[in-house]
Scaffold this motif. Structure first.
Motif, PDB file in Angstrom:
ATOM      1  N   GLY A  95       0.792  -1.218   0.000  1.00 13.24           N
ATOM      2  CA  GLY A  95       0.000   0.000   0.000  1.00 13.24           C
ATOM      3  C   GLY A  95       0.824   1.267   0.000  1.00 13.24           C
ATOM      4  N   ASP A  96       2.092   1.183  -0.422  1.00 12.67           N
ATOM      5  CA  ASP A  96       2.987   2.346  -0.404  1.00 12.67           C
ATOM      6  C   ASP A  96       3.212   2.918  -1.794  1.00 12.67           C
ATOM      7  OD1 ASP A  96       3.315   2.081   2.309  1.00 12.67           O
ATOM      8  OD2 ASP A  96       5.141   0.868   2.151  1.00 12.67           O
ATOM      9  N   GLU A  97       2.259   2.689  -2.699  1.00 17.02           N
ATOM     10  CA  GLU A  97       2.522   3.089  -4.079  1.00 17.02           C
ATOM     11  C   GLU A  97       2.359   4.583  -4.325  1.00 17.02           C
ATOM     12  OE1 GLU A  97      -1.787   1.477  -4.171  1.00 17.02           O
ATOM     13  OE2 GLU A  97       0.069   1.173  -3.057  1.00 17.02           O
ATOM     14  N   ALA A  98       1.820   5.320  -3.382  1.00 18.20           N
ATOM     15  CA  ALA A  98       1.571   6.747  -3.614  1.00 18.20           C
ATOM     16  C   ALA A  98       2.875   7.537  -3.607  1.00 18.20           C
ATOM     17  CB  ALA A  98       0.594   7.284  -2.575  1.00 18.20           C
ATOM     18  N   ILE A  99       3.381   7.876  -2.424  1.00 15.00           N
ATOM     19  CA  ILE A  99       4.591   8.690  -2.333  1.00 15.00           C
ATOM     20  C   ILE A  99       5.839   7.850  -2.538  1.00 15.00           C
ATOM     21  CG2 ILE A  99       5.948  10.235  -0.895  1.00 15.00           C
ATOM     22  CD1 ILE A  99       3.302  11.373  -1.901  1.00 15.00           C
ATOM     23  N   GLN A 100       5.926   6.710  -1.829  1.00 16.21           N
ATOM     24  CA  GLN A 100       7.119   5.875  -1.945  1.00 16.21           C
ATOM     25  C   GLN A 100       7.283   5.313  -3.352  1.00 16.21           C
ATOM     26  OE1 GLN A 100       4.899   5.794   0.465  1.00 16.21           O
ATOM     27  NE2 GLN A 100       5.799   5.375   2.484  1.00 16.21           N
ATOM     28  N   GLY A 101       6.166   4.912  -3.966  1.00 14.09           N
ATOM     29  CA  GLY A 101       6.248   4.397  -5.324  1.00 14.09           C
ATOM     30  C   GLY A 101       6.691   5.462  -6.310  1.00 14.09           C
ATOM     31  N   LEU A 102       6.192   6.681  -6.130  1.00 17.47           N
ATOM     32  CA  LEU A 102       6.618   7.777  -6.997  1.00 17.47           C
ATOM     33  C   LEU A 102       8.105   8.055  -6.818  1.00 17.47           C
ATOM     34  CD1 LEU A 102       5.793   9.994  -8.998  1.00 17.47           C
ATOM     35  CD2 LEU A 102       5.273  11.457  -7.038  1.00 17.47           C
ATOM     36  N   ALA A 103       8.573   8.021  -5.568  1.00 16.94           N
ATOM     37  CA  ALA A 103      10.000   8.218  -5.307  1.00 16.94           C
ATOM     38  C   ALA A 103      10.825   7.103  -5.949  1.00 16.94           C
ATOM     39  CB  ALA A 103      10.252   8.272  -3.804  1.00 16.94           C
ATOM     40  N   PHE A 104      10.279   5.890  -5.958  1.00 19.08           N
ATOM     41  CA  PHE A 104      10.971   4.765  -6.599  1.00 19.08           C
ATOM     42  C   PHE A 104      11.205   5.041  -8.078  1.00 19.08           C
ATOM     43  CE2 PHE A 104      10.187   0.887  -9.164  1.00 19.08           C
ATOM     44  CZ  PHE A 104      11.359   0.195  -8.882  1.00 19.08           C
ATOM     45  N   PHE A 105      10.179   5.526  -8.770  1.00 21.00           N
ATOM     46  CA  PHE A 105      10.333   5.789 -10.198  1.00 21.00           C
ATOM     47  C   PHE A 105      11.202   7.013 -10.453  1.00 21.00           C
ATOM     48  CE2 PHE A 105       6.540   3.041 -10.520  1.00 21.00           C
ATOM     49  CZ  PHE A 105       7.032   2.143 -11.443  1.00 21.00           C
ATOM     50  N   PHE A 106      11.209   7.980  -9.541  1.00 17.03           N
ATOM     51  CA  PHE A 106      12.175   9.066  -9.651  1.00 17.03           C
ATOM     52  C   PHE A 106      13.592   8.510  -9.600  1.00 17.03           C
ATOM     53  CE2 PHE A 106       9.194  12.624  -8.721  1.00 17.03           C
ATOM     54  CZ  PHE A 106       9.679  13.514  -9.664  1.00 17.03           C
ATOM     55  N   GLY A 107      13.824   7.604  -8.659  1.00 18.49           N
ATOM     56  CA  GLY A 107      15.145   6.988  -8.564  1.00 18.49           C
ATOM     57  C   GLY A 107      15.511   6.207  -9.802  1.00 18.49           C
ATOM     58  N   VAL A 108      14.544   5.457 -10.338  1.00 18.20           N
ATOM     59  CA  VAL A 108      14.785   4.709 -11.573  1.00 18.20           C
ATOM     60  C   VAL A 108      15.149   5.658 -12.711  1.00 18.20           C
ATOM     61  CG1 VAL A 108      13.681   3.285 -13.343  1.00 18.20           C
ATOM     62  CG2 VAL A 108      13.324   2.764 -10.927  1.00 18.20           C
ATOM     63  N   MET A 109      14.448   6.788 -12.787  1.00 17.49           N
ATOM     64  CA  MET A 109      14.722   7.761 -13.848  1.00 17.49           C
ATOM     65  C   MET A 109      16.169   8.254 -13.775  1.00 17.49           C
ATOM     66  SD  MET A 109      12.838  11.431 -14.577  1.00 17.49           S
ATOM     67  CE  MET A 109      13.461  12.162 -13.045  1.00 17.49           C
ATOM     68  N   PHE A 110      16.627   8.606 -12.598  1.00 21.10           N
ATOM     69  CA  PHE A 110      17.989   9.116 -12.470  1.00 21.10           C
ATOM     70  C   PHE A 110      19.029   8.018 -12.701  1.00 21.10           C
ATOM     71  CE2 PHE A 110      15.865  12.504  -9.902  1.00 21.10           C
ATOM     72  CZ  PHE A 110      16.207  13.549 -10.745  1.00 21.10           C
ATOM     73  N   ILE A 111      18.727   6.801 -12.296  1.00 20.98           N
ATOM     74  CA  ILE A 111      19.644   5.688 -12.556  1.00 20.98           C
ATOM     75  C   ILE A 111      19.798   5.480 -14.062  1.00 20.98           C
ATOM     76  CG2 ILE A 111      19.898   3.181 -12.393  1.00 20.98           C
ATOM     77  CD1 ILE A 111      18.677   3.368  -9.592  1.00 20.98           C
TER      78      ILE A 111
END
Length: 293
Positions: A95-111
């Motif tokens: 159930g953490d897909e809102a803020i944490q999930g968005l941060a995950f994809f931000f991290g993926v983008m920079f990687i």
């Protein structure tokens, strides 16, 4: 013909062709964001990844870049499916897909972006396709094949995707998975498997859009930043999960940007285009083809 009218007609035609590129970029995001409720902010970065891989393969093989992007689609599908497995395991199922999930994809983008800089360098890459220097002239209107061919391939791929979503059992399951997951379970369908399949399709379209992009313009590792706001705006304007609305919004966005740039300068085009987005949302908050809740 009046020079201003000729300029307007050329701006509209070029805008429609540019809109075809925008549609390719936004179609995959319409699946992940509109149908799956996965805010993949890294989508444009994967588009750039596809563009640079196509550029390198074109330099090595000489094959048509759009053909290369189609051949790469299964690899991008597998990448998307694997990425969704990680996202679901660590965020969505808790159930953490809102803020944490968005941060995950931000991290993926920079990687992805930093990895591209390390792998291919910061310089721009471009593909000189066989048809890139050809321009059809219809009276006073110029139609460059450098933009027409990628737009045509992109729209054909979106049309095939729309047929798959509308007429296949799996496609209908993808369209329904974000609306009623429990109903899918009652039909003995695993919603996680469906979302994994759909997210893979989303990234496959990012790779296809990358092949179109590198034909149209030079690309470097940071080129995705230009498209982040545009593709999200197009998907929202089109009605999130509507592919038809996504295409219409992309074409409109391309025309507004190009005509504005032709008459008032390129610095005005994003402001006017996003102003149109705000106007659409003020009149139809659900987007052009979205449904009222």
């Amino acid at each position: 013909m009046d020079p201003d009218l000729a300029l307007l007609l050329n701006g509209v035609v070029s805008g429609l062709l540019l809109g075809g590129l925008y549609a390719a970029a936004a179609a995959g995001l319409s699946i992940s964001f509109g149908m799956l409720d996965v805010v993949n902010i890294a989508h444009p970065a994967f588009m750039v990844l596809g563009a640079l891989i196509v550029a390198l393969l074109w330099a090595a093989t000489g094959l048509d870049p759009l053909l290369l992007s189609i051949l790469l689609a299964p690899a991008f599908w597998a990448l998307g499916a694997g990425l969704y497995v990680i996202y679901h395991h660590f965020f969505e199922r808790r159930g953490d897909e809102a803020i944490q999930g968005l941060a995950f994809f931000f991290g993926v983008m920079f990687i992805v972006e930093v990895g591209l800089v390390l792998a291919v360098g910061p310089e721009q890459h471009f593909v000189d396709a066989a048809y890139a220097a050809t321009t059809w002239r219809l009276g006073e209107i110029d139609v460059p094949l450098r933009m027409l061919v990628p737009a045509t391939v992109a729209l054909a791929a979106i049309g095939a995707l729309a047929l798959f979503l509308r007429h296949s059992f799996t496609g209908r399951a993808i369209a329904a998975v974000a609306q009623d997951r429990d109903a899918l379970r009652l039909l003995a369908i695993d919603p996680i498997r469906i979302k994994r399949l759909a997210f893979g399709i989303s990234l496959a379209f990012a790779g296809l859009a990358g092949g179109a992009l590198v034909v149209v313009q030079p690309v470097d590792a940071w080129s995705g930043h230009v498209f982040i706001g545009r593709v999200f705006a197009i998907v929202i304007m089109g009605g999130l999960s509507s592919l038809g609305g996504c295409v219409l919004a992309a074409l409109a966005f391309g025309v507004v940007e190009n005509v504005t740039a032709s008459f008032f300068g390129p610095s005005w085009s994003p402001a006017v285009a996003f102003g149109c987005l705000l106007l659409v949302l003020a009149v139809r908050p659900q987007g052009l083809f979205g449904r009222m809740a």
